[in-house]
Design a protein around this motif. Structure first.
Motif, mmCIF file in Angstrom:
data_model
loop_
_atom_site.group_PDB
_atom_site.id
_atom_site.type_symbol
_atom_site.label_atom_id
_atom_site.label_comp_id
_atom_site.label_asym_id
_atom_site.label_seq_id
_atom_site.Cartn_x
_atom_site.Cartn_y
_atom_site.Cartn_z
ATOM 1 N N GLY A 62 13.857 -5.095 57.335
ATOM 2 C CA GLY A 62 15.248 -4.723 57.149
ATOM 3 C C GLY A 62 15.794 -5.415 55.929
ATOM 4 O O GLY A 62 15.236 -6.423 55.475
ATOM 5 N N ALA A 63 16.886 -4.878 55.397
ATOM 6 C CA ALA A 63 17.498 -5.505 54.235
ATOM 7 C C ALA A 63 18.978 -5.195 54.237
ATOM 8 O O ALA A 63 19.396 -4.156 54.744
ATOM 9 C CB ALA A 63 16.863 -4.995 52.947
ATOM 10 N N GLY A 64 19.753 -6.118 53.686
ATOM 11 C CA GLY A 64 21.169 -5.817 53.567
ATOM 12 C C GLY A 64 22.070 -7.027 53.577
ATOM 13 O O GLY A 64 21.724 -8.073 53.019
ATOM 14 N N ILE B 118 22.212 -0.676 51.741
ATOM 15 C CA ILE B 118 22.460 0.766 51.702
ATOM 16 C C ILE B 118 21.394 1.457 50.843
ATOM 17 O O ILE B 118 20.843 2.487 51.209
ATOM 18 C CB ILE B 118 23.884 1.033 51.168
ATOM 19 C CG1 ILE B 118 24.910 0.593 52.213
ATOM 20 C CG2 ILE B 118 24.056 2.498 50.801
ATOM 21 C CD1 ILE B 118 26.345 0.610 51.738
ATOM 22 N N LYS B 119 21.075 0.828 49.728
ATOM 23 C CA LYS B 119 20.050 1.382 48.848
ATOM 24 C C LYS B 119 18.695 1.435 49.552
ATOM 25 O O LYS B 119 17.968 2.420 49.459
ATOM 26 C CB LYS B 119 19.928 0.482 47.604
ATOM 27 C CG LYS B 119 19.851 1.277 46.335
ATOM 28 C CD LYS B 119 19.733 0.353 45.131
ATOM 29 C CE LYS B 119 19.876 1.182 43.883
ATOM 30 N NZ LYS B 119 20.855 0.693 42.976
ATOM 31 N N ALA C 245 13.100 0.288 53.512
ATOM 32 C CA ALA C 245 13.163 -0.629 54.654
ATOM 33 C C ALA C 245 13.329 0.203 55.910
ATOM 34 O O ALA C 245 13.765 1.359 55.855
ATOM 35 C CB ALA C 245 14.334 -1.595 54.495
ATOM 36 N N ASP C 246 12.959 -0.379 57.063
ATOM 37 C CA ASP C 246 13.078 0.360 58.323
ATOM 38 C C ASP C 246 14.531 0.443 58.786
ATOM 39 O O ASP C 246 14.919 1.363 59.488
ATOM 40 C CB ASP C 246 12.228 -0.316 59.403
ATOM 41 C CG ASP C 246 10.766 -0.361 58.998
ATOM 42 O OD1 ASP C 246 10.302 0.630 58.390
ATOM 43 O OD2 ASP C 246 10.101 -1.384 59.257
ATOM 44 N N TYR D 130 18.037 5.484 60.622
ATOM 45 C CA TYR D 130 17.953 6.949 60.590
ATOM 46 C C TYR D 130 17.958 7.501 61.999
ATOM 47 O O TYR D 130 17.342 6.929 62.911
ATOM 48 C CB TYR D 130 16.684 7.402 59.859
ATOM 49 C CG TYR D 130 16.833 7.352 58.357
ATOM 50 C CD1 TYR D 130 17.687 8.250 57.716
ATOM 51 C CD2 TYR D 130 16.147 6.425 57.595
ATOM 52 C CE1 TYR D 130 17.838 8.205 56.348
ATOM 53 C CE2 TYR D 130 16.295 6.383 56.220
ATOM 54 C CZ TYR D 130 17.152 7.276 55.593
ATOM 55 O OH TYR D 130 17.321 7.247 54.258
ATOM 56 N N LYS D 131 18.637 8.651 62.166
ATOM 57 C CA LYS D 131 18.704 9.275 63.482
ATOM 58 C C LYS D 131 17.350 9.873 63.843
ATOM 59 O O LYS D 131 16.957 9.876 64.996
ATOM 60 C CB LYS D 131 19.774 10.377 63.448
ATOM 61 C CG LYS D 131 20.163 10.855 64.814
ATOM 62 C CD LYS D 131 21.420 11.703 64.761
ATOM 63 C CE LYS D 131 21.786 12.147 66.167
ATOM 64 N NZ LYS D 131 22.992 12.981 66.156
#
Lengths: 341, 423
Positions: free
Chosen positions: B102-104, B138-139, B146-147, B362-363
């Motif tokens: 993950g990232a952010g 977001i990017k 990223a997952d 993501y859905k």
């Protein structure tokens, strides 16, 4: 000449397995191949440098293109940098970079030259190495350490002592006084310039020292023989001889100051307000703008504008280096003409 | 000829330089003396403090300002939703991925590193979180590098449309608060009251002195100094700045039109500090300064914290309880996708400068094992994980929002069927 290698006295003294040396000589074609390979490798290494420069510039140009085409000349002439309204002008960043670097140059050159003169002309031989070593040790201190020191130790002193003093003494002087107006915050262009001066000092000292050591002893001795004092010998013979090199030392220091990021970021105030002309206002350099804003540059135009700042920084650095070359070239040429006259 | 030229130039240079040098030399000497006390004023870094003593950290930071208020609500609101969902995830699950990336956002990074560390002990799933900033998060999710992503400012419609992997969900993880913090010599123990209008005016530069009548009107009985206000803001892009400017935009029309809300704005004045610790450091160093930081920084650094007037007209101190109240007040009218700002909400106790922090997912996911691992992680974080929030200066989600988050997690699909295994 007529005697072959086998009859050479040294060769006769060699043990029998010295034959392998001869074998190496007869492997000449292999050696040529090795030579070619090595020459090729050096060529590749030499080409890699401009190739990397070109790649960097191309990448910057491609990524900066949206911002550059949208804002055109106002990208470097406007002083509004507003992510919300999508207006990007880099003038305060360019101004901050140029002002802090020039200030660093003005502060570091006399100190650096003085230290170099002491080391080469005045210091007893046993003092030379320790003094030179200490100054050059400054170059080994990481930028962020300078930044922390600047943040916690330098800025409080600048705010409470140095800046009020400068405002009281130089402030009322016409013209120059305009540089020292406004509240003393400690986090401003002046502190940025001071920390840069400290950081480029080792560069200036090291190169000036080499240049001064290269001045022929005859120059000094000639002056002294004519009855000149030590100061007259230095100012009349040593410095004029070495001035191109000293200018080079200063310019190399300037080049380092232009790109310095972390230490300046921590003391310059990071504020892109209007340009006031006073050194005591918070500022922003191009490098700190990139470091601060790159992470959160989430929309395309903003990202492009930040990359645009990098491109301009590259161009400004290139221009400064070019200017420096011209300056050194003209000094050496004038010196040559002066010598002839 | 050349020599005299050089001499004159050299001499004028020396004259110029001596004045400056005298100052610089003095600076170095005084600095050397003052240096010893300087490190003591360095703000404590919350990452380390939290990581080293996660369980005991709770009581300590809350102590100086508001011990009872901060400690209690951590359990109360979280307990309600927890009854249904907490404790579901107790160990590894067959068929789930063993690693997630993950990232952010940096704002919740302290909480996330604690969560992911604890979660690893429960399920052996390794979560690698890069706190590169909301924009970067977001990017990363948009480009599918990223997952999951993480952000403090919701994605815009345009950003959602650009996402490469389809619909993106905003799943709230916790709540944070931003506080106005100040350093006024002589008023160390005094709690100032600063309304949103006043804060906006200070950061706009229209209020420049501490004894301005507008500040004095709200602080009867406090002897305010006639000194210039030094405003301190974040120099780097930050979710903290977004929340603060979002609040100022909500309460001040002038701020909204002149500056606006974003992770980086064109600050009308003041000086910039890098990171929460940079701003806290600047405020500590500069007498008569004001800045804004995450709640946990103000608590840990024992800085003066302003009470703010909320929409109901009450002066409220920043407490976790007040933040949760803001989210609860907002939950009745939030958009179904939970992309919503919760600054300046209704409610008697609501603290107005509050925010959600979201994880972006993501859905429809292509990688089923990862989808299983991610949904389980999110479920655990929004249920079992909530009890860890208070310790680290974040407020737990109110029950209503947890319920909405549950629905979102259950809607995540992989290979045409829901990914969450329910345990």
């Amino acid at each position: 000449m007529a005697t072959g290698p086998t009859t050479h006295p040294a060769m006769t003294a060699l043990p029998p397995n010295a034959r392998s040396g001869d074998a190496a000589l007869t492997r000449a074609p292999g050696g040529v191949d090795g030579d070619r390979a090595f020459a090729g490798a050096t060529l590749a290494a030499a080409l890699a440098v401009p190739a990397i420069l070109l790649a960097v510039f191309l990448l910057l140009a491609i990524d900066a293109e949206p911002a550059l085409t949208r804002f055109g000349a106002s990208f470097v002439t406007s002083s509004t940098w507003d992510n919300v309204k999508e207006q990007f002008g880099t003038l305060p960043y360019i101004y901050g970079t140029v002002v802090t670097s020039l200030l660093a140059l003005v502060l570091a050159t006399p100190v650096g030259l003085g230290a170099a003169l002491f080391i080469t002309e005045y210091a007893p031989r046993r003092l030379r190495t320790p003094v030179a070593f200490t100054i050059e040790l400054l170059a080994a201190i990481p930028s962020i350490v300078f930044g922390l020191w600047g943040f916690f130790a330098l800025t409080p002193v600048m705010r409470s002592t140095v800046e009020p003093f400068l405002k009281a003494t130089i402030g009322p002087v016409p013209v120059v006084g305009a540089l020292f107006q406004g509240p003393s915050l400690g986090k401003d262009l002046f502190t940025g310039g001071v920390i840069l001066a400290i950081m480029i000092l080792p560069t200036v000292v090291a190169i000036s020292r080499e240049v001064l050591l290269a001045v022929p002893t005859m120059q000094r001795e000639g002056m002294l023989a004519l009855g000149a004092t030590k100061w007259e010998a230095i100012s009349g013979a040593v410095l004029p001889y070495a001035r191109a090199g000293i200018a080079g030392a200063a310019i190399l220091g300037l080049a380092r100051a232009l790109g310095e990021t972390m230490a300046v970021t921590m003391v310059i105030g990071n504020s892109s307000r209007k340009i006031t002309g006073s050194l005591l206002t918070p500022g922003y350099t191009m490098a700190s703008a990139i470091a601060n804003q790159f992470n959160e540059a989430d929309n395309e135009l903003y990202f492009s504008a930040v990359v645009g700042v990098a491109a301009i920084l590259l161009v400004v650095s290139a221009l400064v280096n070019l200017f420096a070359r011209v300056l050194i070239w003209s000094i050496t040429r004038n010196a040559a003409q002066g010598a002839r006259a | 000829m050349t020599t005299t030229d050089f001499l004159t130039r050299r001499r004028s240079m020396l004259v110029q330089a001596t004045g400056l040098l005298a100052g610089a030399a003095g600076a170095a000497i005084v600095a050397a003396c003052g240096g010893s006390e300087a490190p003591a004023s360095k703000p404590a870094e919350p990452t380390k403090a939290a990581g080293a003593a996660p369980t005991t950290a709770a009581a300590k930071p809350a102590e100086p300002t508001k011990a009872p208020a901060a400690a209690e609500p951590t359990k109360a609101p979280a307990a309600a939703p927890a009854s249904g969902g907490a404790g579901l995830i107790t160990g590894p699950f067959d068929g789930e991925a063993k690693a997630l990336t993950g990232a952010g956002a940096t704002f919740p990074a302290v909480l996330y590193s604690k969560w992911f560390n604890d979660y690893n002990k429960v399920t052996q799933v390794q979560v690698n979180y890069q706190s590169i900033g909301s924009g970067g998060g977001i990017k990363a999710i948009s480009d599918q590098t990223a997952d999951f992503g993480a952000t403090d400012s919701p994605m815009t419609d345009a950003q959602l449309k650009d996402a490469k992997g389809g619909d993106i969900l905003h799943i709230p993880m916790a709540l944070g608060a931003v506080v106005a913090t100040y350093n006024i010599p002589g008023l160390e123990g005094t709690k100032l009251k600063l309304s949103g209008d006043v804060l906006a005016a200070i950061f706009l530069g229209t209020i420049t002195k501490w004894n301005d009548p507008k500040i004095a009107a709200d602080n009867a009985g406090v002897k305010l100094p006639a000194e210039d206000i030094v405003s301190v803001h974040r120099s780097d892009g930050s979710g903290t700045s977004f929340v603060f400017t979002d609040y100022l935009s909500a309460v001040s029309a002038e701020w909204k039109s002149k500056v606006g809300a974003s992770t980086t704005v064109n600050w009308p004045g003041g000086i910039g500090g890098k990171g929460n610790e940079g701003v806290a450091g600047e405020v500590k160093q500069n007498p008569f300064s004001i800045g804004y930081v995450e709640l946990i920084y103000a608590i840990q650094n024992k800085l003066g914290v302003a009470s703010v007037k909320n929409k109901a007209g009450n002066w409220v101190e920043p407490t976790l309880e007040g933040v949760t109240a803001a989210a609860a007040a907002a939950s009745g009218k939030v958009a179904p996708d939970l992309r919503v700002s919760i600054v300046e909400q209704e409610g008697e106790k609501t603290y107005p400068i509050s925010t959600f922090t979201w994880i972006l997912a993501y859905k429809t996911m292509t990688d089923a094992p990862k989808a299983i691992a991610l949904t389980r992680l999110l479920w655990w974080a929004t249920h079992d994980g909530q009890k860890l929030t208070g310790d680290l200066g974040y407020a737990p989600l109110p029950a209503e929002i947890v319920a909405k988050g549950e629905a979102m997690i259950k809607s995540i699909q992989a290979g045409g069927k829901p990914a969450f295994p329910g345990k």
